[in-house]
Structures are given as structure tokens and as C-alpha cells.
Motif scaffolding. Structure first.
Motif, mmCIF file in Angstrom:
data_model
loop_
_atom_site.group_PDB
_atom_site.id
_atom_site.type_symbol
_atom_site.label_atom_id
_atom_site.label_comp_id
_atom_site.label_asym_id
_atom_site.label_seq_id
_atom_site.Cartn_x
_atom_site.Cartn_y
_atom_site.Cartn_z
ATOM 1 N N ASN A 31 1.103 -1.096 0.081
ATOM 2 C CA ASN A 31 -0.292 -0.028 -0.507
ATOM 3 C C ASN A 31 0.762 1.486 -0.217
ATOM 4 O OD1 ASN A 31 -2.320 -1.824 0.284
ATOM 5 N ND2 ASN A 31 -2.117 -1.705 2.461
ATOM 6 N N LEU A 32 2.129 1.225 0.402
ATOM 7 C CA LEU A 32 2.811 1.924 -0.043
ATOM 8 C C LEU A 32 3.219 2.462 -1.614
ATOM 9 C CD1 LEU A 32 4.558 4.046 1.416
ATOM 10 C CD2 LEU A 32 6.960 2.606 1.069
ATOM 11 N N LEU A 33 3.037 2.165 -2.669
ATOM 12 C CA LEU A 33 2.845 1.985 -4.023
ATOM 13 C C LEU A 33 2.219 1.837 -5.019
ATOM 14 C CD1 LEU A 33 5.227 3.770 -6.634
ATOM 15 C CD2 LEU A 33 6.166 2.086 -6.173
ATOM 16 N N GLU A 34 1.224 2.936 -5.635
ATOM 17 C CA GLU A 34 0.328 2.171 -6.718
ATOM 18 C C GLU A 34 1.385 1.840 -8.219
ATOM 19 O OE1 GLU A 34 -3.197 5.012 -7.281
ATOM 20 O OE2 GLU A 34 -2.692 5.658 -5.252
ATOM 21 N N ALA A 35 0.723 0.888 -8.330
ATOM 22 C CA ALA A 35 1.363 0.445 -9.597
ATOM 23 C C ALA A 35 0.863 1.091 -11.002
ATOM 24 C CB ALA A 35 1.137 -1.056 -9.835
ATOM 25 N N ARG A 36 1.637 2.005 -11.371
ATOM 26 C CA ARG A 36 0.592 3.078 -12.588
ATOM 27 C C ARG A 36 1.331 3.431 -13.027
ATOM 28 N NH1 ARG A 36 0.159 8.267 -10.492
ATOM 29 N NH2 ARG A 36 -0.399 8.087 -8.092
ATOM 30 N N PRO A 37 1.404 4.633 -14.128
ATOM 31 C CA PRO A 37 2.410 4.931 -14.329
ATOM 32 C C PRO A 37 2.841 6.217 -14.093
ATOM 33 C CG PRO A 37 0.495 4.683 -16.236
ATOM 34 C CD PRO A 37 -0.134 4.200 -15.059
ATOM 35 N N TYR A 38 3.836 7.504 -13.765
ATOM 36 C CA TYR A 38 4.163 8.320 -13.141
ATOM 37 C C TYR A 38 5.529 9.594 -14.884
ATOM 38 C CZ TYR A 38 3.147 5.542 -8.676
ATOM 39 O OH TYR A 38 2.375 5.570 -8.159
ATOM 40 N N LYS A 39 4.718 11.073 -14.440
ATOM 41 C CA LYS A 39 4.698 11.281 -15.104
ATOM 42 C C LYS A 39 6.402 11.635 -15.351
ATOM 43 C CE LYS A 39 3.497 15.149 -17.865
ATOM 44 N NZ LYS A 39 3.020 16.534 -19.012
#
Length: 229
Positions: A31-39
Motif C-alpha cells: 500500500n506504499l506505492l501504486e502500480a501505475r504510470p508516473y509522468k
């Protein structure tokens, strides 16, 4: 034989997204990091830019140097260190030259090849994570993880390869150059990592090693300011 210095840097004028891999996510606290794109956006020098609305007004320039910790790759653009510092201090603009996997020698190369020409008012410096990983190899090596000049050190250990002594020299080069150029140098550290033979600690001479601190060197007076983070 053609040689070149390898700079740990982003491409200039970059605008793309990065997503954490599955293997990366396995090592992250739940729950510390979301698995999604970061710009990520960079300027013509390959420095990560803060949020657009916080960078356009003319202000004094501050530069951030380091490895993956100040890089903040998998963090939303408006929450990265350069944007947070901009929110806290509206009189300065911030460029982030930090890059994952950079050692203290890589940071020294960026400092002399890119940062000095910008004449910043302040330099925020934080490194050490990858330094620990290559401590047994040393900085002067042809190992692809650490080689800064292609093809220069064909034989392991033929040059000055004392890891801690080398690291101390690199740090003093940055601090001395900042002092000579009138640049305030701010050193970020991990309060929970304490290696008493580490030149970071020898140089900083921490008075309260149990706190997480952003230790600040005033390049003129050598006084310390400590801010809990």
C-alpha cells in the motif's frame, strides 16, 4: 580508442511515463506505492522539472543531486522533492538531476559537467544507496554498473580503489567547489543508517543520529541546520 564519460542522466526534453515493474513492486511495503504510470518531464539538460505552474516565474535556481531517493521517480509530479521544495520556498526554482543507480562519483561528474555552469544559489545533495551496493567493487572499475569512463580501467584495482577514501574525496570535491563558488550545499541523510567509518558521518559529525534529518551545510560558516523529515 574513443572514450567518453558516462553521465547518469535523463534524456533532454523528455516527456514520458514510467511504471514500476512487477519485481519492483514485490520489494515495496504494501500500500506504499501504486502500480501505475508516473509522468516525468526534463529540460534541455536532462533535469527533472517541477510542476509547470511552479517553475515559470523567474527565481533563484537551486539544484538537486543524488540517486533514486531524491529522484522520486514513482511519485506524482506535484509531490516530488523539487515541487515540494518549491511550495515551501516560493523564491527559488528547483531542477532535479538525481538519477537511479548514481554513485557519488556519478554525482560528482554531473556537478562539474552540468551544475557549475548554471551558477545555482543552492545545491541539495543526497546519495549513498547505490554506493553501498558497489562498495566491494570500488568506483574505478570496468563493471558496467559503475564504470564512468568507457574502457579506461581494464584491470580491476589498478587505480585508487579504496572505497571509503574515494567517496570522501568525491564529497570534499563537491563541498569545496560549492564553498569556492559561493553555493550553499545542503546534504540530505538517512537518520537510521549509521556507519561510523562512512565519510558522510565523518564530515557531518551528527549530534543527534537517532532522528531523520536533513542536514544543512552553510558553505560560508560551516554551521549546521537540522530539519526533521
Amino acid at each position: 580508442m574513443k572514450r567518453s564519460i558516462r553521465l547518469y542522466e535523463y534524456a533532454p526534453l523528455l516527456e514520458r511515463t514510467f511504471s514500476p515493474s512487477d519485481s519492483y513492486m514485490m520489494g515495496v511495503i504494501p500500500n506504499l506505492l501504486e502500480a501505475r504510470p508516473y509522468k516525468v518531464r526534463t529540460n534541455e539538460l536532462g533535469a527533472i522539472l517541477p510542476s509547470i505552474d511552479r517553475f515559470q516565474s523567474p527565481r533563484k535556481l537551486s539544484v538537486i543531486l543524488g540517486d533514486s531517493v531524491p529522484e522520486c521517480l514513482f511519485v506524482d509530479e506535484d509531490s516530488r522533492i523539487e515541487s515540494v521544495l518549491s511550495k515551501l520556498n516560493g523564491n527559488n526554482s528547483y531542477l532535479n538531476f538525481a538519477y537511479s543507480g548514481a554513485t557519488s562519483l556519478d554525482i560528482l561528474n554531473i556537478f562539474f559537467n552540468k551544475v557549475i555552469a548554471l551558477a545555482p544559489a543552492k545545491v541539495f545533495f543526497m546519495a549513498g544507496v547505490f554506493d553501498e551496493k558497489i562498495s566491494k567493487i570500488g568506483f574505478f572499475s570496468n563493471d558496467k554498473r559503475v564504470a564512468t569512463v568507457d574502457g579506461l580501467f581494464a584491470n580491476e584495482g589498478v587505480f585508487f580503489n579504496d572505497f571509503f577514501k574515494s567517496r570522501e574525496v568525491f564529497l570534499k570535491c563537491i563541498f569545496s567547489a560549492c564553498n569556492d563558488l559561493g553555493i550553499d550545499c545542503y546534504v540530505g541523510t538517512f537518520g537510521h543508517r549509521h556507519h561510523h567509518d562512512d565519510p558522510y558521518e565523518k564530515f557531518c559529525n551528527y549530534k543527534n543520529p537517532d532522528d531523520n534529518l536533513l542536514c544543512t551545510i552553510n558553505s560560508q560558516t560551516k554551521n549546521w541546520l537540522t530539519i526533521t523529515i
